[in-house]
Design a protein around this motif. Structure first.
Motif, short mmCIF file in Angstrom:
data_model
loop_
_atom_site.label_atom_id
_atom_site.label_comp_id
_atom_site.label_asym_id
_atom_site.label_seq_id
_atom_site.Cartn_x
_atom_site.Cartn_y
_atom_site.Cartn_z
N GLU A 224 6.86 -2.16 6.27
CA GLU A 224 8.23 -2.05 5.80
C GLU A 224 8.53 -0.59 5.46
O GLU A 224 7.61 0.19 5.26
N GLY A 225 9.80 -0.27 5.42
CA GLY A 225 10.20 1.10 5.13
C GLY A 225 10.55 1.85 6.39
O GLY A 225 10.44 1.33 7.50
N GLU A 226 10.94 3.08 6.21
CA GLU A 226 11.37 3.93 7.32
C GLU A 226 10.62 5.25 7.32
O GLU A 226 10.30 5.79 6.26
N GLY A 227 10.36 5.76 8.51
CA GLY A 227 9.80 7.09 8.68
C GLY A 227 8.51 7.32 7.91
O GLY A 227 7.61 6.49 7.93
N ARG A 228 8.45 8.43 7.20
CA ARG A 228 7.21 8.77 6.49
C ARG A 228 6.98 7.92 5.26
O ARG A 228 5.94 8.01 4.62
N TRP A 229 7.95 7.07 4.91
CA TRP A 229 7.80 6.17 3.75
C TRP A 229 7.36 4.77 4.18
O TRP A 229 7.29 3.86 3.37
N ARG A 230 7.06 4.59 5.45
CA ARG A 230 6.66 3.27 5.97
C ARG A 230 5.29 2.91 5.41
O ARG A 230 4.38 3.74 5.37
N LEU B 149 0.84 -1.19 0.00
CA LEU B 149 0.00 0.00 0.00
C LEU B 149 0.88 1.24 0.00
O LEU B 149 2.08 1.17 0.25
N GLU B 150 0.25 2.37 -0.25
CA GLU B 150 0.98 3.65 -0.22
C GLU B 150 1.47 3.93 1.20
O GLU B 150 0.85 3.48 2.17
N PRO B 151 2.56 4.68 1.35
CA PRO B 151 3.01 5.05 2.71
C PRO B 151 1.90 5.78 3.45
O PRO B 151 1.13 6.53 2.86
N MET B 152 1.82 5.49 4.76
CA MET B 152 0.78 6.12 5.58
C MET B 152 1.26 6.24 7.02
O MET B 152 2.16 5.51 7.42
N PRO B 153 0.64 7.13 7.78
CA PRO B 153 1.01 7.31 9.19
C PRO B 153 0.72 6.06 10.01
O PRO B 153 -0.09 5.20 9.62
N ALA B 154 1.36 5.96 11.16
CA ALA B 154 1.24 4.79 12.03
C ALA B 154 -0.21 4.49 12.40
O ALA B 154 -0.61 3.33 12.44
#
Length: 186
Positions: free
Chosen positions: A133-139, A106-111
């Protein structure tokens, strides 16, 4: 929490009114819905302002509180609309995973939104799992089929040395008749 929310919005120069406040004990979640003249300031840009206010308010309210209480703020029906949007997105992704057997990212999204996706998949789609998966705002959330091993695990059974050589198992000395036991054990 209500007092702090009203104070923060007042400091922002906005008049706010709390329209709903409830505690969902099963999730230890405090839900606050409020109205203000310019709710678009909170819900534009994918709810970034609302989520920032929620983070600040949650930090203030939950400080030194055990058990930790989660907080969700809503204005302008943002979370209701977002939950419906996420449910449609998850359903499309799950159908894609089932059809193609390939994971769907899916697209990156907030926690907070990732958590909603994880909970929705866990509750509604058996045989499907999620991970982030991913880091920070790209998770982002990855949705995939649950991997089931094709072979059942084989239980380990201890084998005596005699058995592995094809010899009959030896009877322990305590079970042998006295005539067969060595002299020192009689």
């Amino acid at each position: 929490a209500k007092t702090v929310l009203l104070k923060i919005t007042s400091l922002m120069g906005m008049e706010a009114k709390i329209t709903e406040a409830r505690l969902e004990g099963t999730d230890n979640l405090l839900f606050l819905r409020f109205e203000c003249a310019d709710s678009t300031a909170f819900i534009e840009d994918n709810g970034r302002g609302l989520q920032a206010l929620q983070f600040v308010l949650n930090s203030i309210v939950s400080r030194k509180r055990e058990p930790h209480m989660a907080l969700r703020l809503d204005t302008g029906g943002y979370w209701d609309n977002k939950e419906k949007e996420l449910a449609r997105m998850v359903e499309d992704a799950v159908n894609s995973v089932k059809a193609n057997s390939a994971p769907c990212r899916l697209e990156p999204m907030p926690a907070s939104m990732r958590k909603m996706v994880h909970n929705l998949v866990k509750a509604s789609y058996p045989g499907i799992e999620t991970s982030s998966e991913g880091e920070g705002r790209w998770r982002k959330v990855v949705i995939r089929r649950v991997e089931i091993s094709q072979t059942a695990p084989i239980e380990a059974v201890p084998v005596r040395a005699e058995e592995s050589k094809g010899l009959p198992p030896e009877t322990p000395a305590a079970e042998k008749p006295a005539a067969e036991q060595p002299a020192e054990q009689k």
